[in-house]
Design an enzyme around this catalytic site. Structure first.
Site, PDB file in Angstrom:
ATOM      1  N   HIS A 285       0.653  -1.301  -0.027  1.00 19.04           N
ATOM      2  CA  HIS A 285       0.014   0.312  -0.070  1.00 19.04           C
ATOM      3  C   HIS A 285       1.201   1.235   0.368  1.00 19.04           C
ATOM      4  O   HIS A 285       2.448   0.961   0.409  1.00 19.04           O
ATOM      5  CB  HIS A 285      -0.660  -0.044   1.348  1.00 19.04           C
ATOM      6  CG  HIS A 285      -2.078  -0.796   1.634  1.00 19.04           C
ATOM      7  ND1 HIS A 285      -1.707  -2.216   2.536  1.00 19.04           N
ATOM      8  CD2 HIS A 285      -2.772  -0.865   0.401  1.00 19.04           C
ATOM      9  CE1 HIS A 285      -3.467  -2.484   1.853  1.00 19.04           C
ATOM     10  NE2 HIS A 285      -3.857  -2.019   1.120  1.00 19.04           N
TER      11      HIS A 285
ATOM     12  N   CYS B 196      -3.079   0.083   9.709  1.00 24.37           N
ATOM     13  CA  CYS B 196      -3.719  -0.321   9.642  1.00 24.37           C
ATOM     14  C   CYS B 196      -4.929  -0.660  10.173  1.00 24.37           C
ATOM     15  O   CYS B 196      -5.934  -1.720   9.872  1.00 24.37           O
ATOM     16  CB  CYS B 196      -3.351  -1.732   8.677  1.00 24.37           C
ATOM     17  SG  CYS B 196      -2.007  -1.367   7.797  1.00 24.37           S
TER      18      CYS B 196
HETATM   19  C1  CIR Z   1      -3.712  -7.390   3.039  1.00 23.74           C
HETATM   20  O1  CIR Z   1      -3.501  -8.175   2.435  1.00 23.74           O
HETATM   21  O2  CIR Z   1      -4.835  -7.273   2.841  1.00 23.74           O
HETATM   22  C2  CIR Z   1      -4.042  -8.006   5.038  1.00 23.74           C
HETATM   23  N1  CIR Z   1      -2.589  -8.767   4.856  1.00 23.74           N
HETATM   24  C3  CIR Z   1      -2.691  -6.491   4.939  1.00 23.74           C
HETATM   25  C4  CIR Z   1      -3.780  -5.530   5.428  1.00 23.74           C
HETATM   26  C5  CIR Z   1      -2.463  -4.739   5.925  1.00 23.74           C
HETATM   27  N2  CIR Z   1      -2.955  -2.920   5.663  1.00 23.74           N
HETATM   28  C6  CIR Z   1      -3.366  -1.843   5.403  1.00 23.74           C
HETATM   29  O3  CIR Z   1      -1.557  -1.716   5.151  1.00 23.74           O
HETATM   30  N3  CIR Z   1      -3.650  -0.985   5.750  1.00 23.74           N
END
Ligand code: CIR
Length: 254
Positions: A160, A247
């Protein structure tokens, strides 16, 4: 009192989505304890924490940031780029409804909140496997009337936008230049992550304090040298799920 929305860690977190990381065992009880420590850090910064129950059928649901973009005027409910995560958003919408007018990213748009960086009225959105041009265009159409300058940002090598760069002061960004070109942020000053701590660029600015994973002491020292107050939390288990400190919450200033 400002509010932070969090969601308890899913017992199925070990089945999370992974893009740039190899799968490692995740210790669920330890992840839950670390999440509790994160909640306490938010409470210590005078946030009222609203805890949503875990969604066992959604391994990644602890990462609530990806489900919405909240600004003073409105909350935009996203359409996450990973299909496995789309069912996480309805309960986030219901939780935000008493606090903000709602808007929704619609198909074929996709958008993850982790791709959305806001500094004042500037909003940059990572163009990634999770957030597509249509999603970015819809976010722009929703937020531009409120005076936000919304544009895409290019990055590579990480999940991200906010894996690569996050605000740590009013005009200051913490950045990993391996993943993003800083020339996309004219007028900003930068703190570079320590090269041995590439994931430390995901820091969470809460008022004038930065929450950072305790796994990144060298980047912490760089921030403190700049006079920034840093609070650390142990976030190693959630890091194995490719998540960082930003997150795990949605902040609503009231
Ligand atoms: C994903 O791949 O969607 C999750 N394992 C990790 C998401 C992390 N979220 C973020 O950086 N905002």
């Amino acid at each position: 009192m400002p509010i932070a929305i969090v969601r308890e860690v899913s017992p199925s977190i070990a089945e999370c989505e992974l893009t740039h990381l190899d799968r490692e065992p995740i210790d669920y009880p330890r992840a839950a304890r670390q999440h509790e420590e994160y909640v306490r850090a938010l409470e210590s910064l005078d946030y009222r924490v609203v805890r949503l129950p875990a969604l066992p059928e959604y391994p990644d649901a602890v990462f609530v940031e990806d489900c919405a973009v909240v600004v003073g005027e409105i909350a935009v409910i996203t359409r996450p780029g990973a299909e496995s995560r789309r069912g996480e958003t309805p309960s986030i919408a219901e939780t935000l409804r008493p606090h903000r007018a709602l808007a929704f990213i619609e198909s074929p748009g996709t958008l993850d909140g982790g791709d959305v960086l806001r500094a004042g009225t500037m909003i940059r959105v990572g163009r990634t496997a999770r957030s597509n041009d249509e999603g970015i265009a819809q976010l722009r159409a929703i937020l531009q009337p409120f005076g936000y300058d919304v544009a895409a940002a290019e990055l590579s090598g990480c999940l991200h936008l906010k894996t690569a760069v996050t605000p740590v002061g009013s005009n200051l960004l913490l950045i990993n230049r391996e993943w993003i070109d800083p020339s996309q942020f004219p007028g900003f000053a930068f703190v570079d992550v320590d090269p041995s701590e590439p994931f430390s660029a995901n820091a969470m600015l809460v008022d004038d304090t930065v929450i950072l994973s305790s796994a990144f002491p060298r980047t912490r020292a760089r921030l403190e040298t700049r006079g920034i107050r840093v609070v650390t939390v142990d976030a190693t288990e959630l890091a194995k799920a490719e998540g960082g400190v930003t997150c795990c919450s949605l902040l609503i200033g009231e």
